[in-house]
Design a protein around this motif. Structure first.
Motif, mmCIF file in Angstrom:
data_model
loop_
_atom_site.group_PDB
_atom_site.id
_atom_site.type_symbol
_atom_site.label_atom_id
_atom_site.label_comp_id
_atom_site.label_asym_id
_atom_site.label_seq_id
_atom_site.Cartn_x
_atom_site.Cartn_y
_atom_site.Cartn_z
ATOM 1 N N GLY A 89 0.784 -1.223 0.000
ATOM 2 C CA GLY A 89 0.000 0.000 0.000
ATOM 3 C C GLY A 89 0.813 1.268 0.000
ATOM 4 O O GLY A 89 0.359 2.298 -0.492
ATOM 5 N N VAL A 90 2.021 1.248 0.548
ATOM 6 C CA VAL A 90 2.808 2.471 0.665
ATOM 7 C C VAL A 90 4.186 2.317 0.034
ATOM 8 O O VAL A 90 4.586 3.110 -0.820
ATOM 9 C CB VAL A 90 2.950 2.882 2.154
ATOM 10 N N TYR A 91 4.932 1.294 0.450
ATOM 11 C CA TYR A 91 6.344 1.203 0.069
ATOM 12 C C TYR A 91 6.528 1.065 -1.438
ATOM 13 O O TYR A 91 7.241 1.872 -2.072
ATOM 14 C CB TYR A 91 6.983 0.018 0.793
ATOM 15 N N LEU A 92 5.869 0.070 -2.027
ATOM 16 C CA LEU A 92 6.068 -0.156 -3.462
ATOM 17 C C LEU A 92 5.467 0.958 -4.320
ATOM 18 O O LEU A 92 6.087 1.371 -5.316
ATOM 19 C CB LEU A 92 5.484 -1.518 -3.852
ATOM 20 N N PRO A 93 4.257 1.502 -4.012
ATOM 21 C CA PRO A 93 3.783 2.655 -4.806
ATOM 22 C C PRO A 93 4.716 3.858 -4.735
ATOM 23 O O PRO A 93 4.919 4.547 -5.743
ATOM 24 C CB PRO A 93 2.420 2.975 -4.168
ATOM 25 N N CYS A 94 5.282 4.119 -3.564
ATOM 26 C CA CYS A 94 6.244 5.223 -3.472
ATOM 27 C C CYS A 94 7.467 4.938 -4.327
ATOM 28 O O CYS A 94 7.977 5.829 -5.028
ATOM 29 C CB CYS A 94 6.657 5.441 -2.021
ATOM 30 N N MET A 95 7.961 3.713 -4.279
ATOM 31 C CA MET A 95 9.127 3.349 -5.097
ATOM 32 C C MET A 95 8.820 3.538 -6.576
ATOM 33 O O MET A 95 9.643 4.076 -7.332
ATOM 34 C CB MET A 95 9.499 1.888 -4.823
ATOM 35 N N GLN A 96 7.627 3.082 -6.981
ATOM 36 C CA GLN A 96 7.274 3.185 -8.397
ATOM 37 C C GLN A 96 7.169 4.629 -8.854
ATOM 38 O O GLN A 96 7.565 4.964 -9.974
ATOM 39 C CB GLN A 96 5.940 2.466 -8.641
ATOM 40 N N ASN A 97 6.663 5.495 -7.989
ATOM 41 C CA ASN A 97 6.493 6.896 -8.374
ATOM 42 C C ASN A 97 7.786 7.685 -8.283
ATOM 43 O O ASN A 97 7.963 8.662 -9.002
ATOM 44 C CB ASN A 97 5.418 7.543 -7.492
ATOM 45 N N ILE A 98 8.687 7.302 -7.368
ATOM 46 C CA ILE A 98 9.933 8.040 -7.226
ATOM 47 C C ILE A 98 10.904 7.688 -8.342
ATOM 48 O O ILE A 98 11.526 8.558 -8.953
ATOM 49 C CB ILE A 98 10.550 7.777 -5.831
ATOM 50 N N PHE A 99 11.047 6.393 -8.602
ATOM 51 C CA PHE A 99 11.943 5.986 -9.686
ATOM 52 C C PHE A 99 11.216 6.147 -11.013
ATOM 53 O O PHE A 99 10.139 5.590 -11.211
ATOM 54 C CB PHE A 99 12.372 4.527 -9.518
ATOM 55 N N LEU A 159 19.978 17.485 -1.055
ATOM 56 C CA LEU A 159 18.996 18.550 -0.869
ATOM 57 C C LEU A 159 17.581 18.064 -1.183
ATOM 58 O O LEU A 159 16.646 18.283 -0.399
ATOM 59 C CB LEU A 159 19.343 19.752 -1.750
ATOM 60 N N CYS A 160 17.441 17.410 -2.312
ATOM 61 C CA CYS A 160 16.108 16.972 -2.730
ATOM 62 C C CYS A 160 15.561 15.888 -1.802
ATOM 63 O O CYS A 160 14.383 15.909 -1.426
ATOM 64 C CB CYS A 160 16.145 16.477 -4.172
ATOM 65 N N CYS A 161 16.418 14.964 -1.415
ATOM 66 C CA CYS A 161 15.963 13.888 -0.533
ATOM 67 C C CYS A 161 15.663 14.408 0.865
ATOM 68 O O CYS A 161 14.710 13.941 1.515
ATOM 69 C CB CYS A 161 17.009 12.771 -0.469
ATOM 70 N N CYS A 162 16.457 15.360 1.346
ATOM 71 C CA CYS A 162 16.159 15.963 2.648
ATOM 72 C C CYS A 162 14.832 16.697 2.611
ATOM 73 O O CYS A 162 14.060 16.682 3.583
ATOM 74 C CB CYS A 162 17.270 16.919 3.055
ATOM 75 N N CYS A 163 14.562 17.339 1.483
ATOM 76 C CA CYS A 163 13.298 18.069 1.360
ATOM 77 C C CYS A 163 12.109 17.128 1.532
ATOM 78 O O CYS A 163 11.197 17.405 2.313
ATOM 79 C CB CYS A 163 13.234 18.764 0.004
ATOM 80 N N VAL A 164 12.143 15.988 0.836
ATOM 81 C CA VAL A 164 11.019 15.059 0.954
ATOM 82 C C VAL A 164 11.081 14.274 2.251
ATOM 83 O O VAL A 164 10.057 13.797 2.749
ATOM 84 C CB VAL A 164 10.984 14.099 -0.259
ATOM 85 N N THR A 165 12.288 14.112 2.843
ATOM 86 C CA THR A 165 12.381 13.417 4.128
ATOM 87 C C THR A 165 11.689 14.214 5.210
ATOM 88 O O THR A 165 10.910 13.677 6.009
ATOM 89 C CB THR A 165 13.851 13.186 4.510
ATOM 90 N N SER A 190 12.292 13.760 -9.681
ATOM 91 C CA SER A 190 12.569 12.344 -9.446
ATOM 92 C C SER A 190 12.297 11.924 -8.015
ATOM 93 O O SER A 190 12.322 10.720 -7.719
ATOM 94 C CB SER A 190 14.029 12.040 -9.799
ATOM 95 N N VAL A 191 12.050 12.867 -7.096
ATOM 96 C CA VAL A 191 11.769 12.501 -5.708
ATOM 97 C C VAL A 191 10.369 12.914 -5.291
ATOM 98 O O VAL A 191 10.063 12.962 -4.097
ATOM 99 C CB VAL A 191 12.813 13.138 -4.759
ATOM 100 N N THR A 192 9.503 13.217 -6.236
ATOM 101 C CA THR A 192 8.174 13.725 -5.905
ATOM 102 C C THR A 192 7.140 12.625 -5.722
ATOM 103 O O THR A 192 5.966 12.936 -5.532
ATOM 104 C CB THR A 192 7.676 14.682 -7.000
ATOM 105 N N GLY A 193 7.523 11.370 -5.764
ATOM 106 C CA GLY A 193 6.540 10.298 -5.595
ATOM 107 C C GLY A 193 6.183 10.012 -4.158
ATOM 108 O O GLY A 193 5.507 9.020 -3.866
ATOM 109 N N ILE A 194 6.610 10.865 -3.231
ATOM 110 C CA ILE A 194 6.369 10.614 -1.811
ATOM 111 C C ILE A 194 4.893 10.623 -1.459
ATOM 112 O O ILE A 194 4.467 10.021 -0.475
ATOM 113 C CB ILE A 194 7.126 11.670 -0.985
ATOM 114 N N MET A 195 4.065 11.308 -2.241
ATOM 115 C CA MET A 195 2.649 11.438 -1.911
ATOM 116 C C MET A 195 1.849 10.171 -2.233
ATOM 117 O O MET A 195 0.670 10.117 -1.924
ATOM 118 C CB MET A 195 2.032 12.609 -2.682
ATOM 119 N N ALA A 208 10.617 3.936 1.994
ATOM 120 C CA ALA A 208 10.744 4.237 0.575
ATOM 121 C C ALA A 208 11.738 5.373 0.339
ATOM 122 O O ALA A 208 12.554 5.327 -0.592
ATOM 123 C CB ALA A 208 9.371 4.608 -0.001
ATOM 124 N N ILE A 209 11.705 6.397 1.209
ATOM 125 C CA ILE A 209 12.646 7.503 1.051
ATOM 126 C C ILE A 209 14.068 7.038 1.291
ATOM 127 O O ILE A 209 14.995 7.388 0.544
ATOM 128 C CB ILE A 209 12.266 8.643 2.025
#
Length: 1093
Positions: free
Chosen positions: A130-140, A166-172, A433-438, A461-462
């Motif tokens: 429900g969360v981990y794989l959808p986030c992976m699919q949207n981020i990559f 910077l980008c990963c810290c932003c979404v973290t 490339s890191v906007t799939g967190i949602m 996922a992050i």
């Protein structure tokens, strides 16, 4: 359950009935048996923030079934209305157990299509699916496969690490929003709107929608780039007519194929989202396999690097797709002939150098390994940045070459930089490339335990994607030659995808995998964006979007999908992935910024309903994430950032202008309450300085029998005087009992609020119910306001028709209010003939505002015209100030002093000194006084009952009663009304004392006149003198200010003896007679204007 029954059974004998509705059986507290009951509840208003059956906020009407009888026991003894609002604990717990929060999203639509209205399944997705794989699919996605190698080549490994960090810290830091998203299904828009209010929610929600829509366009452009560059280049429709038209031809191909792909994907989404969901696993498998092939190829390159030679001319990189042999000459049949490369540079098949490029002749051709491998040490060369300008040739450092100019018409033979690069540009391109967190929050309604799954799955996922990005940056820098990394489209490696050259077992693994993953990501964006727009439209905070809240019978957002496709087409027409990526970066960054702001605001305000379960959350992380988002917006593209903020600001102001009627208990309201509390506590520290004084109004309105405002121009005058600044309280009193007239008071308050909106009065309304109107007004004067935010000025309407009315309550209430304001040290404004005051739509292009300054009242008479002139109605009026001088005053010096005083106050006004001649009291004055006293006596007689008349007759016979009656008409104010030392008057104290001494002689001089006038001999001489002053002053005012737009005049105070109230009203009438618009002003006993700024 027994414990609960033990608490409630002594208070409420539960009725029982057969358990037809599946309600459990509860034991009695005394153990004497069991009682079953079936009281059910459809809703619990006030317990939950929203509906129990839907993930939308609202209220479902609550209906409580009546208890039936069992064993002839008495039914619930509590009143039915009490049961309607206080449900039984058993029913409440039953509803809690069966509560579900299924999302109104993709899964519901799919189930609606499959089951045709059958019962919905409970959410059952876990953290992984429900969360981990959808986030992976949207981020990559597209950036990893198409642009990450190019970013490493341009920025170098170190700066690439910084960009990824910077980008990963932003979404973290942005993952903190998951603590709120677990409250309901609705994703980021739902969280932002419910945390920051409808204005912020609508603005940021639309930005998030636009970002998601442009993300779909970016994924489609990525898929077309892979298709036309690496899979089937021959499918291109447009071909370059010349060597320099390749880029324009490619852009046109992207537009055509992108539009076709967009239409096909929109049709797939329209037909049914179940087809998108069925292929989701395939797309995810493509992403995972592609990433694994990169790692496999990097490991293999240590022992056996792949063969991808690069042809270099000097230190310049050649485009390998135009020739096959990297040499100037070739040997055919033992004969050295010109190679294809020679023909391209020398325009001849012979080995002649006449037309050869000079740089070609002076430099050697060599081949280097494009993938030297992880053990080659190439990492040292790739650590540092190598940014290029647009059109610059890719050159290899430390490669021997002769630096001479070549021919410009041969530039197409080299690998060129297509855009100007910098650190800021690369940040904007990489951030999508890191906007799939949602992805996790948008599926919160499908999760079995969203409060646990979303934080854990999102963080995992992050962490996973961050490790993949960091490791890929390191592997690309360690395995691939620098010029190949900077080659965006793989021209140096014969039009191969650069990341594909490193993969194992074949470059086609990456090519095919990235193509399907980008197509899948595009479908997901086209699926999610319309639903987001539909959610915004259904909230009805942006009226013109209402049409997009409708769709097919199963809720599919058809109109929203159409609009999404049209907006995505705009991104397709841009046709450049590198230009579309910064656009959606801005929208996503703005969304993340406000997500962090929402979390921080809720935490700092300590909102009771804000209870994050994730124990490692801290508000400082939200502020840090918000700062990073803001910095990244301006780092990547400052003009895009300004445009995005402008769009969000326009949407915010539009929603605010339209008046969002949603009340979601948002954090902005809590922030306003906290700020108001802080400000009120600060105001309590002491009274305001004279420089900060402005009239804080309490406007006392009178309502008629139908609860309509009797004199709405009082509100108009208040709005013109305040112009939206300071405090304005509109108060009114309803006579009666509070318990019986509460509904009437509510209706009156709503009527006043509507009138305030019409008259554009910004303030508050308070309606008080009291047994007597005078008591209610006294309560308003005492209790309105809060802390330091209290009124200092009362606006009171004039009691019209008081002479004709037999009921004295109206003018007695008026005088009582004047006394209350004086006792409370409040200023008082009484607009007389308020119906003739101008409306807000009128304009006075000329005219005067006349101020008659008789006594100094702290500067109110100076300040009020200045404030009125700030309003557009009075702006063009001129201000005139009149003051009164006696015969023995130096009027010339008084005029100079007053002009100097106004100059120091920085008030522009014309000054005039009026000399009042002390002449004889006229017969008109005596006549007016006689009429006044006769009327007063008549009114008192009319109000006396028979018993009171007899009592008065008896009192008249008593000498002491006679003496008492004489004292009632004595001039108490003359005897005990010394001039206060702290009040400055236009006349000096000495002149006032002289005036008092002259009064006795003045009375004596008119005794003969009084004696010859029948009926005048019994007149009270104090009243005569007052009437004389009022008549003379009125004559002067009417003579000078008869054509003035407004006359401001000192209001004399009421007599200390209440028996003279009727005479006081008569004095005021005479004083203002013949003037169209008069404002009587009485100061509050303090200075309100100063010469200091």
């Amino acid at each position: 359950m027994a414990g609960i029954e033990h608490i409630f059974l002594p208070l409420v004998p539960f009725c029982g009935c057969p358990s037809d509705f599946g309600v459990p059986v509860a034991e009695r507290a005394d153990g004497s048996g069991t009682v079953t009951y079936s009281c059910t509840l459809d809703d619990f208003p006030g317990v939950f923030p929203g509906s129990l059956r839907h993930a939308q906020e609202g209220v479902i009407p609550a209906t409580l079934q009546k208890c039936c009888e069992l064993q002839k026991l008495p039914c619930c003894l509590l009143p039915q209305e009490e049961l309607d609002i206080r449900p039984k604990v058993s029913s409440l717990l039953g509803k809690l157990v069966n509560y579900t929060n299924l999302t109104q999203g993709v899964k519901e639509h799919e189930e609606a299509e499959n089951t045709d209205g059958s019962k919905k399944k409970s959410p059952s997705m876990g953290t992984l699916m429900g969360v981990y794989l959808p986030c992976m699919q949207n981020i990559f996605g597209v950036i990893l496969f198409l642009r990450l190698t190019w970013m490493v080549g341009m920025a170098g490994v170190l700066q690439s690490f910084l960009i990824v960090l910077l980008c990963c810290c932003c979404v973290t830091f942005n993952h903190n929003f998951s603590d709120i998203s677990c409250f309901t299904a609705g994703g980021s828009y739902f969280m932002i709107s419910r945390s920051l209010g409808p204005e912020f929610g609508g603005a940021v929600g639309l930005c998030f929608y636009l970002g998601t829509t442009f993300a779909g366009a970016m994924y489609i452009l990525g898929a077309i780039e892979i298709l036309l560059t690496y899979i089937v280049p021959q499918a291109a429709i447009f071909h370059p007519s010349g060597a320099h038209d390749a880029s324009s031809a490619m852009l046109n191909n992207m537009r055509v194929y992108g539009t076709v792909f967009l239409i096909l994907m929109a049709v797939v989404v329209f037909v049914g989202v179940k087809y998108v969901n069925k292929f989701a696993s395939l797309f995810l498998a493509c992403v995972v396999i592609s990433i694994l092939s990169i790692y496999a190829g990097a490991i293999k390159s240590i022992f056996d690097p792949p063969e991808f030679p690069i042809c270099m001319l000097g230190n310049r990189t050649l485009s390998r797709d135009q020739f096959d042999v990297c040499a100037k000459t070739v040997v055919k049949d033992n004969i050295t002939v010109a190679s294809k490369l020679w023909e391209l540079f020398c325009h001849s098949t012979n080995l002649t150098t006449e037309h050869c490029d000079e740089y070609f002749l002076m430099n050697n051709v060599s081949e280097i390994a494009g993938i030297p491998g992880a053990a080659s040490g190439i990492l040292i060369d790739n650590l540092w940045s190598n940014y290029l300008e647009k059109g610059e040739i890719l050159e290899r450092a430390h490669q021997p070459s002769v630096d001479v100019a070549g021919q410009k018409n041969n530039l197409h033979l080299y690998v060129l930089s297509d855009i100007t690069t910098s650190f800021m540009v690369l940040v904007g391109i990489f951030f999508p490339s890191v906007t799939g967190i949602m992805a996790g929050s948008n599926r919160s309604g499908d999760l079995k335990d969203a409060q646990k799954s979303i934080p854990v799955g999102t963080i995992l996922a992050i962490v996973t994607t961050s490790l993949v990005y960091f490791s890929c940056v390191l592997l690309f820098g360690a395995c691939i030659e620098g010029v190949v990394l900077r080659d965006k489209f793989g021209d140096a490696v014969n039009k191969n995808l650069v990341v594909g050259t490193l993969s194992w077992p074949s470059p086609w693994v990456i090519v095919i995998g990235s193509f399907f993953s980008t197509c899948g990501a595009g479908l997901q964006s086209l699926t999610g964006a319309p639903r987001l727009l539909q959610a915004i439209a259904k909230d009805n905070i942006i009226p013109f979007l209402w049409i997009f809240g409708h769709g097919k019978a199963n809720g599919e957002p058809t109109w929203a999908l159409l609009l999404t496709a049209l907006i995505a087409e705009l991104g397709i027409l841009i046709a450049s992935l590198d230009m579309v990526a910064p656009i959606l970066s801005m929208f996503f960054l703005m969304c993340y910024l406000f997500v962090n702001l929402a979390c921080a605001v809720q935490t700092l305000l300590r909102t009771p309903n804000w209870r994050p379960r994730f124990k490692y959350y801290h508000w400082a992380l939200s502020f840090l994430g918000m700062s990073i988002c803001l910095a990244l917006m301006f780092i990547s593209s400052w003009y895009y950032a300004l445009v995005a903020m402008l769009i969000a600001g326009m949407i915010y102001k539009y929603i605010e202008y339209q008046g969002a009627e949603k009340e979601w208990g948002d954090g902005i309201r809590g922030l306003s309450l906290s700020a108001a509390r802080y400000a009120l506590l600060r105001l309590e520290e002491g009274p305001p300085h004279t420089k900060n004084w402005r009239p804080q109004l309490l406007v006392l309105l009178k309502l008629d029998e139908d609860l309509h405002v009797k004199y709405p121009r009082l509100l108009t005058f208040a709005s013109q005087l305040k112009a939206g600044k300071g405090l304005t309280i509109i108060g009114s009193v309803i006579q009666g009992n509070f318990l019986e007239t509460y509904g009437e008071a509510q209706a009156a308050e709503q009527t006043i609020k509507n009138m305030m909106e019409i008259e554009k009065v910004k303030g508050f309304c308070q309606v008080v119910v009291a047994n007597k109107v005078r008591e209610g007004i006294a309560h308003l004067i005492q209790s309105c306001g809060l802390g330091g935010m209290k009124h200092n000025t009362v606006v009171l309407g004039w009691p019209y028709g008081w002479r004709q009315s037999e009921d004295p309550r109206s003018w007695k209430t008026f005088i009582g209010t004047v006394r209350c304001t004086t006792a409370a040290h409040l200023a008082l404004l009484v607009p007389k003939n308020v119906s003739f005051y101008p409306s807000n739509h009128e304009r006075y292009n000329e005219g005067n505002i006349d101020v008659w300054w008789i006594v100094h009242d702290g500067g109110m008479l100076m300040l009020l015209p200045f404030l009125l002139k700030q309003h557009k109605v009075w702006r063009k009026c001129k201000m005139r100030i009149f003051t009164v001088a006696q015969m023995d005053d130096n009027s010339i010096q008084m005029k100079k002093d007053l002009a100097t005083f106004l100059y120091q106050l920085r008030i522009e006004a014309e000054v005039e000194v009026v000399e009042m001649v002390r002449d004889d009291i006229s017969a008109y004055t005596y006549e007016r006084t006689l009429m006044m006293e006769q009327r007063s006596q008549m009114l008192r007689q009319m109000r006396l009952t028979k018993t009171e008349r007899e009592r008065e007759a008896q009192l008249v016979k008593d000498r002491h009663s006679v003496a008492r009656l004489e004292s009632l008409y004595s001039d108490e104010e003359d005897e005990g009304d010394p001039v206060p030392e702290n009040i400055q008057m236009t006349w000096t104290k000495e002149k006032c004392d002289a005036e008092k001494r002259n009064r006795g002689s003045a009375v004596g001089s008119f005794r003969d006149l009084i004696s010859i006038k029948p009926g005048w001999e019994n007149l009270n001489q104090s009243n005569v003198r007052r009437m004389h002053t009022a008549v003379k002053l009125n004559e002067v005012i009417v003579n000078r200010s008869h054509d003035a737009r407004l006359v401001l005049l000192n209001m004399p105070g009421p007599p200390k003896n209440t028996d003279g109230d009727e005479n006081y009203m008569e004095f005021l009438e005479v004083l203002t007679e013949g003037l169209e618009r008069v404002l009587l002003v009485r100061g509050g006993g303090r200075e309100v204007i100063t010469i200091y700024s």
